[in-house]
Scaffold this motif. Structure first.
Motif, PDB file in Angstrom:
ATOM      1  N   ALA A  92      25.389 -42.762   1.107  1.00  0.00           N
ATOM      2  CA  ALA A  92      25.089 -41.490   1.766  1.00  0.00           C
ATOM      3  C   ALA A  92      23.698 -41.060   1.320  1.00  0.00           C
ATOM      4  N   ARG A  93      22.949 -40.489   2.224  1.00  0.00           N
ATOM      5  CA  ARG A  93      21.628 -39.963   1.871  1.00  0.00           C
ATOM      6  C   ARG A  93      21.778 -38.466   1.598  1.00  0.00           C
ATOM      7  N   ILE A  94      21.227 -38.028   0.492  1.00  0.00           N
ATOM      8  CA  ILE A  94      21.260 -36.623   0.125  1.00  0.00           C
ATOM      9  C   ILE A  94      19.847 -36.077   0.290  1.00  0.00           C
ATOM     10  N   LYS A  95      19.718 -35.078   1.160  1.00  0.00           N
ATOM     11  CA  LYS A  95      18.423 -34.449   1.399  1.00  0.00           C
ATOM     12  C   LYS A  95      18.431 -33.071   0.733  1.00  0.00           C
ATOM     13  N   VAL A  96      17.344 -32.770   0.049  1.00  0.00           N
ATOM     14  CA  VAL A  96      17.220 -31.494  -0.650  1.00  0.00           C
ATOM     15  C   VAL A  96      15.952 -30.799  -0.170  1.00  0.00           C
ATOM     16  N   ARG A  97      16.114 -29.569   0.292  1.00  0.00           N
ATOM     17  CA  ARG A  97      14.952 -28.772   0.707  1.00  0.00           C
ATOM     18  C   ARG A  97      14.346 -28.140  -0.537  1.00  0.00           C
ATOM     19  N   LYS A  98      13.096 -28.464  -0.779  1.00  0.00           N
ATOM     20  CA  LYS A  98      12.371 -27.907  -1.923  1.00  0.00           C
ATOM     21  C   LYS A  98      10.891 -27.943  -1.580  1.00  0.00           C
ATOM     22  N   PRO A  99      10.347 -26.813  -1.091  1.00  0.00           N
ATOM     23  CA  PRO A  99       8.927 -26.792  -0.749  1.00  0.00           C
ATOM     24  C   PRO A  99       8.081 -27.310  -1.913  1.00  0.00           C
ATOM     25  N   GLY A 100       7.191 -28.239  -1.596  1.00  0.00           N
ATOM     26  CA  GLY A 100       6.367 -28.870  -2.622  1.00  0.00           C
ATOM     27  C   GLY A 100       6.954 -30.160  -3.159  1.00  0.00           C
ATOM     28  N   GLY A 101       8.237 -30.420  -2.864  1.00  0.00           N
ATOM     29  CA  GLY A 101       8.882 -31.661  -3.298  1.00  0.00           C
ATOM     30  C   GLY A 101       8.946 -31.796  -4.798  1.00  0.00           C
ATOM     31  N   LEU A 102       8.980 -33.034  -5.259  1.00  0.00           N
ATOM     32  CA  LEU A 102       9.008 -33.339  -6.687  1.00  0.00           C
ATOM     33  C   LEU A 102       7.681 -33.948  -7.115  1.00  0.00           C
ATOM     34  N   GLU A 103       7.306 -33.709  -8.352  1.00  0.00           N
ATOM     35  CA  GLU A 103       6.083 -34.280  -8.900  1.00  0.00           C
ATOM     36  C   GLU A 103       6.253 -35.792  -9.081  1.00  0.00           C
ATOM     37  N   VAL A 104       5.150 -36.506  -9.068  1.00  0.00           N
ATOM     38  CA  VAL A 104       5.163 -37.938  -9.342  1.00  0.00           C
ATOM     39  C   VAL A 104       5.690 -38.145 -10.758  1.00  0.00           C
ATOM     40  N   GLY A 105       6.524 -39.165 -10.933  1.00  0.00           N
ATOM     41  CA  GLY A 105       7.069 -39.475 -12.257  1.00  0.00           C
ATOM     42  C   GLY A 105       8.578 -39.559 -12.239  1.00  0.00           C
ATOM     43  N   GLU A 106       9.176 -39.520 -13.423  1.00  0.00           N
ATOM     44  CA  GLU A 106      10.622 -39.671 -13.568  1.00  0.00           C
ATOM     45  C   GLU A 106      11.345 -38.330 -13.441  1.00  0.00           C
ATOM     46  N   HIS A 107      12.527 -38.407 -12.820  1.00  0.00           N
ATOM     47  CA  HIS A 107      13.374 -37.224 -12.637  1.00  0.00           C
ATOM     48  C   HIS A 107      14.832 -37.628 -12.836  1.00  0.00           C
ATOM     49  N   GLU A 108      15.566 -36.798 -13.573  1.00  0.00           N
ATOM     50  CA  GLU A 108      16.986 -37.062 -13.775  1.00  0.00           C
ATOM     51  C   GLU A 108      17.768 -36.459 -12.607  1.00  0.00           C
TER      52      GLU A 108
END
Length: 146
Positions: A92-108
């Protein structure tokens, strides 16, 4: 809930699936894939709890969209998706609305998926519709490339 069955057949959060999403050239959020960590598929209506946290911060459920079988569902719609089947081989694909997205790098990425097994009723004097709870949660560190 006092207990839940946990069976790990696959990692819930899929490797190499995290990426930012864009609308009109601007980062509007991010998405990643998850798998059902169980030995058989289930209808979406058996999902009792679905939550997403990123880097220890819980995402508001109104910003989360659950995508499967070329359809999109808000978290509060899952309980009504009686005819939508999640096959164990289909992520399943999980889409999250977050203006600006995530920064480059690792995320938990931490996903809470609690569902019930409709063919495993539990005895109860108070409730004749109590079924075995299944813990399908998963957590993984994923990277977004620059």
């Amino acid at each position: 809930m006092g207990f839940a069955l946990r069976i790990n057949f696959v990692d819930v959060v899929c490797d190499n699936s995290l990426k930012n999403t864009y609308i009109n050239g601007k980062k509007n959020g991010f998405e990643f894939d998850i798998r059902l960590s169980y030995y058989r598929g289930h209808f979406l209506s058996v999902i009792d709890k679905f939550e997403v946290a990123v880097d220890g911060i819980k995402v508001d459920e109104h910003d989360v969209v659950f995508c499967i079988n070329d359809k999109e569902f808000a978290v509060n719609q899952l309980q009504y998706a009686y005819d939508e089947f999640w096959d164990i081989l289909e992520p399943a694909r999980i889409k999250v609305r977050k203006p600006g997205g995530l920064e480059v790098g690792e995320h938990e990425i931490d996903v809470t998926v609690m569902f019930r097994s409709p063919y495993m009723p539990l005895p109860s004097a108070d409730n004749d519709h109590l079924y075995m709870p299944i813990d399908g949660c998963g957590k993984k560190v994923l990277s977004i490339e620059g």
